[in-house]
Design a protein around this motif. Structure first.
Motif, PDB file in Angstrom:
ATOM      1  N   MET A 126       0.815  -1.213   0.000  1.00 18.13           N
ATOM      2  CA  MET A 126       0.000   0.000   0.000  1.00 18.13           C
ATOM      3  C   MET A 126       0.849   1.263   0.000  1.00 18.13           C
ATOM      4  O   MET A 126       0.358   2.343   0.275  1.00 18.13           O
ATOM      5  CB  MET A 126      -0.931   0.003   1.220  1.00 18.13           C
ATOM      6  CG  MET A 126      -2.006  -1.060   1.163  1.00 18.13           C
ATOM      7  SD  MET A 126      -3.095  -0.874  -0.245  1.00 18.13           S
ATOM      8  CE  MET A 126      -3.978   0.623   0.214  1.00 18.13           C
TER       9      MET A 126
ATOM     10  N   GLU B 127      -1.672  -5.800  -2.496  1.00 17.26           N
ATOM     11  CA  GLU B 127      -2.689  -5.063  -1.753  1.00 17.26           C
ATOM     12  C   GLU B 127      -3.287  -3.930  -2.580  1.00 17.26           C
ATOM     13  O   GLU B 127      -4.356  -3.428  -2.263  1.00 17.26           O
ATOM     14  CB  GLU B 127      -2.094  -4.491  -0.469  1.00 17.26           C
ATOM     15  CG  GLU B 127      -1.670  -5.548   0.544  1.00 17.26           C
ATOM     16  CD  GLU B 127      -1.078  -4.936   1.791  1.00 17.26           C
ATOM     17  OE1 GLU B 127      -0.282  -3.998   1.672  1.00 17.26           O
ATOM     18  OE2 GLU B 127      -1.432  -5.388   2.893  1.00 17.26           O
ATOM     19  N   VAL B 128      -2.578  -3.504  -3.621  1.00 14.49           N
ATOM     20  CA  VAL B 128      -3.047  -2.386  -4.439  1.00 14.49           C
ATOM     21  C   VAL B 128      -3.898  -2.923  -5.584  1.00 14.49           C
ATOM     22  O   VAL B 128      -3.452  -3.787  -6.334  1.00 14.49           O
ATOM     23  CB  VAL B 128      -1.851  -1.590  -4.999  1.00 14.49           C
ATOM     24  CG1 VAL B 128      -2.335  -0.417  -5.837  1.00 14.49           C
ATOM     25  CG2 VAL B 128      -0.957  -1.108  -3.861  1.00 14.49           C
ATOM     26  N   PRO B 129      -5.111  -2.436  -5.754  1.00 15.98           N
ATOM     27  CA  PRO B 129      -5.958  -2.925  -6.859  1.00 15.98           C
ATOM     28  C   PRO B 129      -5.328  -2.642  -8.215  1.00 15.98           C
ATOM     29  O   PRO B 129      -4.836  -1.538  -8.473  1.00 15.98           O
ATOM     30  CB  PRO B 129      -7.262  -2.125  -6.675  1.00 15.98           C
ATOM     31  CG  PRO B 129      -7.250  -1.662  -5.263  1.00 15.98           C
ATOM     32  CD  PRO B 129      -5.814  -1.443  -4.910  1.00 15.98           C
TER      33      PRO B 129
ATOM     34  N   MET C   4      -3.818   0.448   9.103  1.00 11.39           N
ATOM     35  CA  MET C   4      -3.912   0.482   7.647  1.00 11.39           C
ATOM     36  C   MET C   4      -5.339   0.766   7.219  1.00 11.39           C
ATOM     37  O   MET C   4      -6.288   0.181   7.733  1.00 11.39           O
ATOM     38  CB  MET C   4      -3.462  -0.863   7.067  1.00 11.39           C
ATOM     39  CG  MET C   4      -3.382  -0.878   5.558  1.00 11.39           C
ATOM     40  SD  MET C   4      -1.966   0.051   4.941  1.00 11.39           S
ATOM     41  CE  MET C   4      -0.633  -1.075   5.357  1.00 11.39           C
ATOM     42  N   ARG C   5      -5.504   1.688   6.284  1.00  8.79           N
ATOM     43  CA  ARG C   5      -6.835   2.062   5.805  1.00  8.79           C
ATOM     44  C   ARG C   5      -6.851   2.060   4.275  1.00  8.79           C
ATOM     45  O   ARG C   5      -5.836   2.276   3.623  1.00  8.79           O
ATOM     46  CB  ARG C   5      -7.211   3.458   6.304  1.00  8.79           C
ATOM     47  CG  ARG C   5      -7.274   3.600   7.810  1.00  8.79           C
ATOM     48  CD  ARG C   5      -8.542   3.056   8.387  1.00  8.79           C
ATOM     49  NE  ARG C   5      -9.700   3.815   7.966  1.00  8.79           N
ATOM     50  CZ  ARG C   5     -10.771   4.036   8.710  1.00  8.79           C
ATOM     51  NH1 ARG C   5     -10.829   3.533   9.937  1.00  8.79           N
ATOM     52  NH2 ARG C   5     -11.803   4.723   8.259  1.00  8.79           N
ATOM     53  N   HIS C   6      -8.037   1.844   3.736  1.00  7.26           N
ATOM     54  CA  HIS C   6      -8.215   1.845   2.290  1.00  7.26           C
ATOM     55  C   HIS C   6      -9.150   2.972   1.838  1.00  7.26           C
ATOM     56  O   HIS C   6      -9.629   2.952   0.706  1.00  7.26           O
ATOM     57  CB  HIS C   6      -8.761   0.488   1.830  1.00  7.26           C
ATOM     58  CG  HIS C   6      -7.830  -0.649   2.110  1.00  7.26           C
ATOM     59  ND1 HIS C   6      -6.870  -1.069   1.211  1.00  7.26           N
ATOM     60  CD2 HIS C   6      -7.687  -1.439   3.199  1.00  7.26           C
ATOM     61  CE1 HIS C   6      -6.183  -2.074   1.732  1.00  7.26           C
ATOM     62  NE2 HIS C   6      -6.668  -2.319   2.936  1.00  7.26           N
ATOM     63  N   ASP C   7      -9.389   3.938   2.737  1.00  2.53           N
ATOM     64  CA  ASP C   7     -10.282   5.061   2.426  1.00  2.53           C
ATOM     65  C   ASP C   7      -9.547   6.391   2.552  1.00  2.53           C
ATOM     66  O   ASP C   7     -10.040   7.343   3.156  1.00  2.53           O
ATOM     67  CB  ASP C   7     -11.514   5.037   3.345  1.00  2.53           C
ATOM     68  CG  ASP C   7     -11.146   5.070   4.830  1.00  2.53           C
ATOM     69  OD1 ASP C   7      -9.961   4.846   5.158  1.00  2.53           O
ATOM     70  OD2 ASP C   7     -12.043   5.327   5.660  1.00  2.53           O
TER      71      ASP C   7
ATOM     72  N   GLN D 283       1.391   2.346  -5.265  1.00  7.77           N
ATOM     73  CA  GLN D 283       0.221   3.075  -5.769  1.00  7.77           C
ATOM     74  C   GLN D 283       0.537   3.750  -7.105  1.00  7.77           C
ATOM     75  O   GLN D 283      -0.298   3.792  -8.008  1.00  7.77           O
ATOM     76  CB  GLN D 283      -0.223   4.124  -4.745  1.00  7.77           C
ATOM     77  CG  GLN D 283      -0.707   3.548  -3.422  1.00  7.77           C
ATOM     78  CD  GLN D 283      -2.132   3.029  -3.494  1.00  7.77           C
ATOM     79  OE1 GLN D 283      -2.775   3.078  -4.535  1.00  7.77           O
ATOM     80  NE2 GLN D 283      -2.632   2.531  -2.376  1.00  7.77           N
TER      81      GLN D 283
END
Length: 381
Positions: A1, A32-34, A240-243, A6
């Motif tokens: 991440m 972990e990164v789309p 860890m956050r995804h927002d 990214q």
């Protein structure tokens, strides 16, 4: 991440949107990164022993021979070194090795860069300061390294008053609480313990809460420092956050306390969201921020505390750019947010970064012995 990961994903999406083909070789099996489904991938499971290295190299060689890229673009130290070694056992097109940090891990890594310098076509760095450090350390000669600024996804990162209100409500913060956010790996070079100390010095100011977003080896030390400073109710390790766009919009102030950076993408992301910023003078920060907002000396806790307090006072005077301020205050906040975002969109947007990379790839493809014709296939390691 991380920021470099990214960046690779964002560039891959941009290349695909422009009609190019992209493959990704990852040194680890997880991601972990789309990534877009159209990205072909080879997910290795590389461990630090000779057998694992040999197996990974031969798997990558088979993949490269089947895929036949026009350009190979490696990112970060381990992938850069892996790609350079791969070039010794497989015919590769022009190889561009992208470094993303000021020191890239210290003198031993710089020595390995120096020893393998001629195994790649070009090295890139993300800021002028980082480029100068690589040259000073002897990792690369001046004629074989150039600056390629990272790009920010300004569609993903943008001011969103509704998202701001919704996120603050979900986190449990009312309009009277000033929210300070920092985002990054919890590591010594990010100096978040200094940020906690600076926050403790301004604890007597207006109600404020510090959110530390990320994870890493310093998490335990940070938790202990927060407890030691008696900040258990006003400083939170959010993990860890995804927002991240939501958290940046929710913030009243974004702070970066790093000692070492390459080019901190999170600064650009915060600016794209219109957030006020206080940052230390780590490499790459001034190039991103220009004369917008406040830069303080590295390691100066008192200066950081003063700048944070001043930024929050200014935010209180101007009003947050979220539709809740009135009159001139709202206008001041909106204008400041627009200045921040405009700088990022025009100079550091992901489209502009992709333009720079593709122009470089085309130049190298025409002069570096790759197949003739348009650059269609880019492989990222």
């Amino acid at each position: 991440m991380g920021g470099a990961e990214q960046q690779v994903a964002a560039l891959a999406r941009e290349y695909l949107a422009r009609g190019h083909q992209v493959a990704l070789i990852s040194l680890t099996p997880d991601c972990e990164v789309p990534l877009p489904d159209a990205v072909e991938r080879l997910m290795l499971d590389l461990h630090k022993n000779p057998l694992s290295m040999a197996q990974a190299l031969f798997a990558a060689r088979r993949f490269a021979r089947q895929w036949r890229p026009d350009i190979v673009n490696a990112h970060m130290f381990h992938a850069n070194l892996f790609a350079r070694i791969l070039s010794r056992i497989a015919p590769l097109p022009p190889l561009v090795c992208a470094a993303h940090s000021f020191s890239e891990g210290g003198r031993h890594r710089m020595l390995l860069y120096r020893l393998t310098n001629r195994w790649c076509t070009l090295t890139t760095q993300v800021s002028e300061a980082s480029r100068a450090e690589m040259i000073r350390a002897g990792a690369v000669t001046a004629d074989r390294v150039r600056v390629m600024f990272n790009g920010i996804d300004t569609e993903k990162f943008r001011p969103d008053p509704a998202l701001r209100a919704r996120t603050r409500a979900q986190l449990g913060y009312g309009g009277e609480t000033r929210l300070i956010v920092t985002i990054g790996r919890l590591a010594a070079e990010k100096a978040q313990t200094m940020l906690v100390d600076a926050f403790a010095r301004m604890a007597g100011d207006a109600p404020a809460h510090l959110l530390i977003v990320g994870d890493g080896p310093e998490r335990g030390a940070l938790a202990a420092r927060i407890a030691q400073r008696g900040l258990g109710h006003s400083a939170t390790l959010l993990g860890m956050r995804h927002d991240i766009p939501a958290l940046l919009n929710a913030a009243d102030l974004f702070v970066l306390s790093s000692r070492v950076e390459g080019m901190p993408l999170v600064i650009g992301e915060a600016m794209a969201c219109g957030r006020p910023i206080v940052a230390t003078a780590a490499p790459g920060v001034a190039e991103l921020m220009g004369d917008v907002d406040t830069i303080v000396p590295i390691g100066d806790t008192e200066a950081l505390a003063r700048a944070m307090s001043a930024a929050l006072r200014q935010a209180n005077e101007d009003g947050a750019a979220d539709g809740t301020a009135e009159g001139n205050a709202e206008g001041n906040a909106d204008r400041a947010a627009a200045v921040r975002r405009d700088r990022i969109v025009k100079q550091f947007g992901i489209a502009a970064a992709a333009d720079r990379w593709l122009a470089l790839f085309a130049q190298l493809s025409q002069s570096g012995g790759a197949r003739t014709g348009p650059v269609r296939r880019c492989a990222d390691a």
